[in-house]
Design a protein around this motif. Structure first.
Motif, PDB file in Angstrom:
ATOM      1  N   GLU A  58     -10.232   5.917   3.283  1.00  0.00           N
ATOM      2  CA  GLU A  58      -8.980   6.420   2.720  1.00  0.00           C
ATOM      3  C   GLU A  58      -9.168   6.547   1.008  1.00  0.00           C
ATOM      4  O   GLU A  58     -10.190   6.168   0.600  1.00  0.00           O
ATOM      5  CB  GLU A  58      -7.841   5.505   2.997  1.00  0.00           C
ATOM      6  CG  GLU A  58      -7.460   5.372   4.338  1.00  0.00           C
ATOM      7  CD  GLU A  58      -6.687   6.584   5.167  1.00  0.00           C
ATOM      8  OE1 GLU A  58      -6.729   7.661   4.352  1.00  0.00           O
ATOM      9  OE2 GLU A  58      -6.696   6.687   6.385  1.00  0.00           O
ATOM     10  N   SER A  59      -8.220   7.123   0.441  1.00  0.00           N
ATOM     11  CA  SER A  59      -8.472   7.383  -0.811  1.00  0.00           C
ATOM     12  C   SER A  59      -7.783   6.437  -1.719  1.00  0.00           C
ATOM     13  O   SER A  59      -7.217   5.330  -1.214  1.00  0.00           O
ATOM     14  CB  SER A  59      -7.166   8.532  -1.170  1.00  0.00           C
ATOM     15  OG  SER A  59      -5.892   8.283  -0.944  1.00  0.00           O
ATOM     16  N   MET A  75      -7.214  -4.061  12.356  1.00  0.00           N
ATOM     17  CA  MET A  75      -6.411  -4.190  11.303  1.00  0.00           C
ATOM     18  C   MET A  75      -6.779  -3.898  10.060  1.00  0.00           C
ATOM     19  O   MET A  75      -5.871  -3.786   8.801  1.00  0.00           O
ATOM     20  CB  MET A  75      -5.440  -5.675  11.476  1.00  0.00           C
ATOM     21  CG  MET A  75      -6.639  -6.696  11.176  1.00  0.00           C
ATOM     22  SD  MET A  75      -5.730  -8.357  11.257  1.00  0.00           S
ATOM     23  CE  MET A  75      -5.857  -8.444  12.892  1.00  0.00           C
ATOM     24  N   ASP A  76      -7.950  -4.043   9.774  1.00  0.00           N
ATOM     25  CA  ASP A  76      -8.639  -3.810   8.233  1.00  0.00           C
ATOM     26  C   ASP A  76      -8.541  -2.200   7.914  1.00  0.00           C
ATOM     27  O   ASP A  76      -8.436  -1.412   8.606  1.00  0.00           O
ATOM     28  CB  ASP A  76      -9.972  -3.996   8.398  1.00  0.00           C
ATOM     29  CG  ASP A  76     -10.572  -5.604   8.780  1.00  0.00           C
ATOM     30  OD1 ASP A  76      -9.389  -6.359   8.637  1.00  0.00           O
ATOM     31  OD2 ASP A  76     -11.569  -5.744   9.087  1.00  0.00           O
ATOM     32  N   ALA A  77      -8.492  -1.998   6.673  1.00  0.00           N
ATOM     33  CA  ALA A  77      -8.354  -0.813   5.907  1.00  0.00           C
ATOM     34  C   ALA A  77      -9.592  -0.799   5.035  1.00  0.00           C
ATOM     35  O   ALA A  77     -10.032  -1.452   4.324  1.00  0.00           O
ATOM     36  CB  ALA A  77      -7.125  -0.475   5.509  1.00  0.00           C
ATOM     37  N   ALA A  94     -13.632  -0.339  -0.857  1.00  0.00           N
ATOM     38  CA  ALA A  94     -12.817  -1.509  -0.716  1.00  0.00           C
ATOM     39  C   ALA A  94     -12.237  -1.526   0.517  1.00  0.00           C
ATOM     40  O   ALA A  94     -11.768  -0.644   1.306  1.00  0.00           O
ATOM     41  CB  ALA A  94     -11.409  -1.286  -2.197  1.00  0.00           C
ATOM     42  N   VAL A  95     -12.288  -3.154   0.989  1.00  0.00           N
ATOM     43  CA  VAL A  95     -11.859  -3.322   2.567  1.00  0.00           C
ATOM     44  C   VAL A  95     -10.752  -4.374   2.193  1.00  0.00           C
ATOM     45  O   VAL A  95     -11.039  -5.304   1.472  1.00  0.00           O
ATOM     46  CB  VAL A  95     -13.132  -3.801   3.141  1.00  0.00           C
ATOM     47  CG1 VAL A  95     -12.547  -4.006   4.390  1.00  0.00           C
ATOM     48  CG2 VAL A  95     -14.176  -2.792   3.086  1.00  0.00           C
ATOM     49  N   VAL A  96      -9.471  -3.898   2.929  1.00  0.00           N
ATOM     50  CA  VAL A  96      -8.502  -5.139   3.026  1.00  0.00           C
ATOM     51  C   VAL A  96      -8.725  -5.829   4.233  1.00  0.00           C
ATOM     52  O   VAL A  96      -8.427  -4.884   5.375  1.00  0.00           O
ATOM     53  CB  VAL A  96      -7.135  -4.152   2.679  1.00  0.00           C
ATOM     54  CG1 VAL A  96      -5.964  -5.319   2.531  1.00  0.00           C
ATOM     55  CG2 VAL A  96      -7.138  -3.294   1.375  1.00  0.00           C
ATOM     56  N   MET A  97      -8.459  -7.093   4.230  1.00  0.00           N
ATOM     57  CA  MET A  97      -8.701  -7.835   5.319  1.00  0.00           C
ATOM     58  C   MET A  97      -7.642  -8.609   5.606  1.00  0.00           C
ATOM     59  O   MET A  97      -7.635  -9.779   4.942  1.00  0.00           O
ATOM     60  CB  MET A  97     -10.056  -8.497   5.299  1.00  0.00           C
ATOM     61  CG  MET A  97     -11.323  -7.872   5.191  1.00  0.00           C
ATOM     62  SD  MET A  97     -12.735  -8.797   5.136  1.00  0.00           S
ATOM     63  CE  MET A  97     -14.043  -7.866   5.518  1.00  0.00           C
ATOM     64  N   PRO A  98      -6.618  -8.070   6.257  1.00  0.00           N
ATOM     65  CA  PRO A  98      -5.371  -9.109   6.486  1.00  0.00           C
ATOM     66  C   PRO A  98      -5.662 -10.235   7.313  1.00  0.00           C
ATOM     67  O   PRO A  98      -6.704 -10.332   8.115  1.00  0.00           O
ATOM     68  CB  PRO A  98      -4.636  -7.997   7.316  1.00  0.00           C
ATOM     69  CG  PRO A  98      -5.102  -6.806   7.162  1.00  0.00           C
ATOM     70  CD  PRO A  98      -6.458  -7.091   6.931  1.00  0.00           C
TER      71      PRO A  98
END
Length: 593
Positions: free
Chosen positions: A128-129, A179-181, A191-195
């Motif tokens: 994503e952006s 669930m990661d982004a 950049a990886v978001v890890m809930p």
């Protein structure tokens, strides 16, 4: 009659690149039957009349153990087991082991087995952006604060040929959970978001991604990884990005086997103070006047305005300047741990307390204790803090002795504690105790004269840290900075400049090097405008983006690499957006060199 025995094979795993199935046909006409069998990697299927066979066939034309199908990776074979009537592939008698291809027909007695080898369609996360990253981090921070959940932010820098970086990006995407982004923070930086992962778990996840990202087949690619956790390292999107980038900086250029964690934050130096607005001049006048008084000070203002800088200035201007300045973010830990961190604990006070520990108050003896986000304290802990402020004595958790402490306390919050004290959600007596002298730090949007001054300051600071020449700030970029409303304040500005320092390539930071939100002006304060539905707004933005990409591609003669450079994004992100807007070349078109 054909049945599947007790030793039935395992189904193919979801992570296998290919799915192998055997479609078994028996009989014809009204009595015909069909069965579909999965053949997982590393398994085999035995056909025959014996109970030892996986597929049991009740027919005189079939031997007890007739034939065996085996899979090794993408290779599928059949071998006759010494049967009386033989095993046939596409009308030819099998001699020994025979490799099969998709579509081959294998005859075993009355059965016809058709082999099917298909590649799985793997749903991988889109890259994503930057705008999506900001929105997702905001949502995760809100969720974390409301429900007391944790998450991690991992940043990966991929330095190398575009093809090698694209391949590494594919492997990273394949390793993520649903669930990661994943988003592109800047070209070459993901950049990886890890809930639902705390800082330690996010670090383990980062090491797994590092392993996946390592180059294959001798490709030249340097990979560096940094990780930060909510709320351990930050409680706002801007703070988390800043800490993750700081972690990345600790390992960048030191090899590809390290995962960086945020270094200890140094206290802001007085040389970092930039004053170009009358409101901020008044703030520092108050700092000078209160510095040598023992009164507790409250520093109020929005997130990211620089409250810690003000606390540091108070300490530096006071007679306690030679003593310690100890900082604690009250939002970064649960209540039970926060009490132990503030007041210390005795050995055996709770499970795991194997020795005595001094708390922050004792560590700050003779100096200053800065309590950031004090509004996050629970009422029970607020009562204990009030007692310490009034009596200047603490009692360690699990202890009975009172210990005298000589500490100057400075508190900070972005919340309206006066309103919360009236509503009963924050102790009124503690509010009156800590707010006797309040310094309000204005938002960056309310001191526009400082925006460009701070930007230039961060450019020089970042250039010194990265040992590069100081680039100029173009007039268009400076104008875009002035137009932006800066909801993340000074921290957001610093993150934007650090990103631009990565992107610029001509010695000048242009508007194209700034984040999407600043280029598009989406954070500008609301002004009177014709009513526009959310759907209409999205359509307008999408149309504008599509037209821009099409125009740049045309000007570059269709070169995706050159177009990506002009747009300030990676080639991979350009390809995703081309697919999104229907600009992808048709099948069979010349592949870009």
């Amino acid at each position: 009659m054909t049945t599947i025995g007790d030793a039935a094979p395992l189904a193919s795993r979801d992570d296998e690149a290919e799915r192998v199935t055997l479609v078994v046909y028996e009989g014809d006409g009204a009595g015909a039957s069909t069965q579909v069998l999965d053949l997982a990697d590393g398994t085999h299927l035995r056909f025959g009349r014996s109970r030892a066979a996986n597929v049991q066939i009740e027919s005189d034309r079939v031997s007890r153990l007739h034939a065996q199908f085996r899979r090794r990776g993408a290779t599928v074979t059949v071998e006759d087991a010494g049967s009386r009537n033989g095993t046939w592939v596409n009308g030819q008698l099998v001699q020994g082991e025979r490799t099969l291809a998709s579509g081959d027909e294998v005859v075993v007695g009355p059965l016809t087995v058709v082999v099917s080898i298909t590649s799985r369609v793997v749903a991988r996360p889109r890259i994503e952006s930057t705008r999506y990253l900001e929105d997702r981090l905001t949502a995760e921070v809100d969720r974390g604060q409301v429900y007391h959940r944790r998450f991690g932010l991992v940043v990966l820098r991929l330095d190398g040929a575009p093809e090698a970086a694209d391949d590494a990006s594919d492997r990273i995407c394949a390793a993520l959970r649903p669930m990661d982004a994943i988003a592109e923070y800047a070209p070459g930086i993901l950049a990886v978001v890890m809930p639902e992962r705390d800082a330690a778990d996010a670090e383990r996840g980062a090491r797994s991604l590092l392993e996946r990202a390592r180059p294959r087949g001798g490709a030249a690619l340097d990979v560096a990884v940094g990780v930060a956790g909510f709320p351990e390292h930050g409680t706002t999107p801007g703070a988390l990005i800043a800490r993750a980038l700081a972690a990345l900086a600790t390992v960048h250029g030191r090899g590809s086997d390290l995962v960086g964690v945020p270094p200890a934050e140094a206290a802001p130096a007085m040389g970092d103070v930039v004053v170009g607005d009358s409101q901020m001049a008044r703030v520092y006048e108050l700092v000078r006047k209160v510095a040598d008084h023992s009164i507790t000070v409250m520093v109020a203002g929005e997130t990211g305005v620089g409250k810690e800088v003000i606390a540091t200035a108070i300490h530096a201007a006071s007679s306690r300047r030679d003593g310690p300045l100890v900082r604690l973010n009250c939002a970064s830990m649960p209540e039970t741990l926060l009490e132990s961190e503030l007041f210390g604990h005795e050995k055996g006070a709770f499970t795991g307390a194997d020795r005595k520990k001094l708390g922050y108050f004792e560590a700050a003896h003779g100096g200053t204790l800065f309590l950031d986000e004090i509004g996050e304290m629970t009422p029970a802990l607020q009562a204990k803090l009030l007692r310490v402020l009034e009596q200047r004595r603490i009692t360690r958790v699990g202890g009975t002795d009172e210990i005298e402490v000589d500490v100057r306390v400075i508190c900070a919050t972005h919340r309206d504690l006066e309103a919360e004290s009236k509503a009963g959600t924050f102790r009124a007596d503690l509010f009156f105790r800590i707010s006797a002298f309040t310094i309000f730090v204005p938002a960056l949007r309310d001191r526009p004269a400082e925006i460009e001054l701070l930007a230039q300051h961060f450019i020089r600071q970042c250039a010194a840290q990265t040992r590069q020449r100081v680039p100029a700030l173009s007039p268009a970029a400076a104008a875009a900075l002035r137009r932006h409303a800066w909801p993340g304040n000074v921290r957001e500005l610093r993150n934007a400049i650090e990103r631009a320092m990565v992107l610029h390539g001509s010695g000048v930071i242009g508007v194209e090097d700034l984040p999407d939100s600043i280029r598009e002006g989406r954070a500008i304060a609301q002004t009177a405008a014709p009513a526009l539905t959310l759907g209409g707004m999205r359509d307008q933005i999408a149309d504008m983006e599509r037209a821009t990409i099409a125009a740049v591609l045309e000007s570059c003669g269709g070169s995706q690499t050159e177009a990506a450079k002009q747009l300030g994004i990676s080639r991979r992100t350009l390809i995703y957006r081309m697919e999104k807007h229907g600009l992808k070349p048709p099948p069979g078109a010349r592949k870009e060199r």
